[in-house]
Design an enzyme around this catalytic site. Structure first.
Site, mmCIF file in Angstrom:
data_model
loop_
_atom_site.group_PDB
_atom_site.id
_atom_site.type_symbol
_atom_site.label_atom_id
_atom_site.label_comp_id
_atom_site.label_asym_id
_atom_site.label_seq_id
_atom_site.Cartn_x
_atom_site.Cartn_y
_atom_site.Cartn_z
ATOM 1 N N HIS A 126 37.736 31.454 35.306
ATOM 2 C CA HIS A 126 37.320 31.377 33.908
ATOM 3 C C HIS A 126 37.252 29.899 33.499
ATOM 4 O O HIS A 126 37.950 29.057 34.065
ATOM 5 C CB HIS A 126 38.315 32.089 32.996
ATOM 6 N N CYS A 145 35.150 36.575 37.470
ATOM 7 C CA CYS A 145 36.380 37.348 37.592
ATOM 8 C C CYS A 145 36.076 38.835 37.817
ATOM 9 O O CYS A 145 35.607 39.208 38.877
ATOM 10 C CB CYS A 145 37.292 37.127 36.387
#
Length: 498
Positions: A419, A330
């Site tokens: 994630h 991310c």
């Protein structure tokens, strides 16, 4: 469940109580009216909530929903936070500006709790910080403000491992106004090490001076951490040492940036036998790591500047040039780009990235929230996305890079927006084997490590902790009957009634 301090054990205890009640056949839900955390998750219906509440819901055996954490604050700096309401961002606010949200948020919290109480047999509410933060009491929606509005019995948990637990418990009660004190039903001592009989004189005095029972003394339990809320909890307790596989070890360094987010991504690495995992904040600490992980961050540009101040950018770039593995997740993936344009989080405009992947990042005002599915290394992968930054190929050319979980990979550098990907066992093993090959390490992941089973075992251990060391009969009475009447009041030290 209130606490004498942050990280006293509220989240862990709520998880354990949810697990214990679910095993007794109750339909139970967790609730935290207001959560300040950079560790969040996306629910099935696309709402962003604190990951601690999602873990508590898992312990209860129910699907997490936005109602379980109606207000989430995500700090982007020391003074400003993104305000997420019922799973959707509604704006940015500093401490003073946040006051303008309070009336609306109080209503949202009350409605969310009422929604859960109508659907579940029991709702276990977690406070935020300490209820004795008396400077915040007038606008409180998460501690005694919530308890008083909904007439909830309150237990106060204290961390005895820090020391001063008796003073903290007595002081917490004494600083509350009389109407708040009336809801404090008892205390729980957490993280006790030693002989219980040595503690008894202190417990007796606490009972006498407060007029309240002690509903449990929970012993120290190694490896109890489950999806905690903030980076204060990034300690060795989260990453217990695992026996190496036939003497082989893979050394993993996770860069601990100031605004690290979703650091639970690395929990799945910590359960792997032979993985030596540590958090680092300097090139020297990174040292001989075989794999470096750049985790998520709430402030990509600011944390990248922090890395540059410490020379971590150079250390990571040199590793990549040598063909040594780097994984960005991310915000960490965004750092790997050639260039970043941010008018949303940092408002810094154009900023050079680390240049390790052929991508460019642009931040959008609309946050991307999702639960994508895909595959990598021939294995199915599920994850979740929470980001404003969007990555595209710079100049539209991949060169020698290839797609990787909605991100890109070039050689020994991997980047993904997802994630939770490492929680997929087969994918994680394949990725670690590939990383070990690039690092030249004689390491092969264990073939039977089951992350979901490990998390379930931790939840069961917390349920056992509640069952064995708390007065569960008293817990059931509080759930059935509400706050006990006639609780004595300790004269507060000049604290006016709110």
């Amino acid at each position: 469940m209130a606490g004498t301090t942050s990280d006293a054990g509220k989240s862990v205890l709520v998880t354990g109580i949810c697990r214990w009640l679910a095993r007794q056949g109750f339909k139970v839900a967790p609730f935290k009216a207001q959560n300040m955390s950079l560790n969040s998750v996306v629910t099935a219906d696309g709402a962003e909530i604190g990951r601690a509440q999602a873990a508590q819901a898992a312990a209860a055996g129910v699907e997490p929903t936005a109602a379980m954490n109606p207000v989430l604050l995500k700090p982007g700096s020391d003074r400003r936070s993104q305000v997420v309401v019922r799973g959707r961002p509604v704006g940015e606010a500093d401490a003073l500006g946040y006051r303008d949200f309070k009336d609306r948020l109080r209503t949202v919290a009350a409605e969310s709790l009422a929604e859960l109480r109508a659907e579940y047999d029991a709702v276990i509410c977690e406070g935020a910080g300490s209820p004795a933060e008396i400077n915040l009491r007038p606008g409180d929606i998460a501690n005694m403000g919530l308890a008083r509005a909904a007439d909830l019995p309150v237990l106060v948990v204290g961390d005895i491992d820090r020391g001063g637990v008796f003073a903290a418990m007595h002081g917490t009660l004494a600083l509350l106004e009389p109407a708040d004190q009336a809801l404090i039903a008892g205390f729980v001592v957490n993280k006790f090490r030693g002989a219980p009989e040595l503690l008894e004189p202190g417990l007796d005095m606490l009972r006498r001076v407060t007029g309240r029972p002690v509903h449990g003394v929970l012993p120290w339990l190694e490896g109890r951490a489950i999806d905690v809320e903030d980076s204060l909890a990034l300690t060795a307790e989260r990453t217990p040492a695992r026996a190496p596989v036939q003497g082989r070890t893979l050394r993993v360094a996770v860069v601990h940036t100031p605004r690290i987010s979703n650091f639970t991504d690395i929990d799945a690495l910590a359960v792997e036998p032979g993985v030596d995992l540590r958090f680092v904040s300097s090139p020297q600490e990174m040292g001989d790591a075989d794999l470096v992980v750049l985790p998520g961050t709430r402030a990509t540009v600011a944390d990248l500047a922090w890395m540059r101040e410490r020379g971590l950018d150079t250390a990571v770039a040199e590793r990549a040039e040598q063909g040594r593995p780097v994984l960005g997740i991310c915000g960490g993936y965004q750092m790997l780009a050639r260039r970043i344009h941010d008018e949303v989080e940092s408002r810094a405009g154009a900023v050079p990235g680390l240049g390790l992947l052929p991508t460019a990042v642009a931040f959008a005002a609309e946050k991307t929230l999702g639960r994508p599915v895909g595959s990598a290394y021939g294995h199915p992968v599920e994850g979740y996305e929470i980001h404003h930054g969007h990555s595209v190929l710079d100049d539209g050319a991949a060169g020698d890079a290839e797609p990787f979980l909605d991100g890109w990979r070039r050689g020994a550098v991997w980047g993904t927006t997802w994630h939770g990907a490492l929680e997929n066992d087969a994918f994680r093993r394949a990725f670690l084997a590939d990383a070990a090959r690039w690092a030249g390490r004689d390491f092969a992941p264990a073939p039977d490590t089951d992350f979901a089973a490990e998390r379930k075992a931790r939840m069961d251990a917390l349920g056992d902790l509640v069952e064995r060391h708390m007065d569960t009969g008293a817990l059931l009475r509080l759930l059935e009957e509400g706050p006990p009447g006639g609780m004595p009041v300790i004269p507060p030290a000049g604290v006016p009634d709110v």
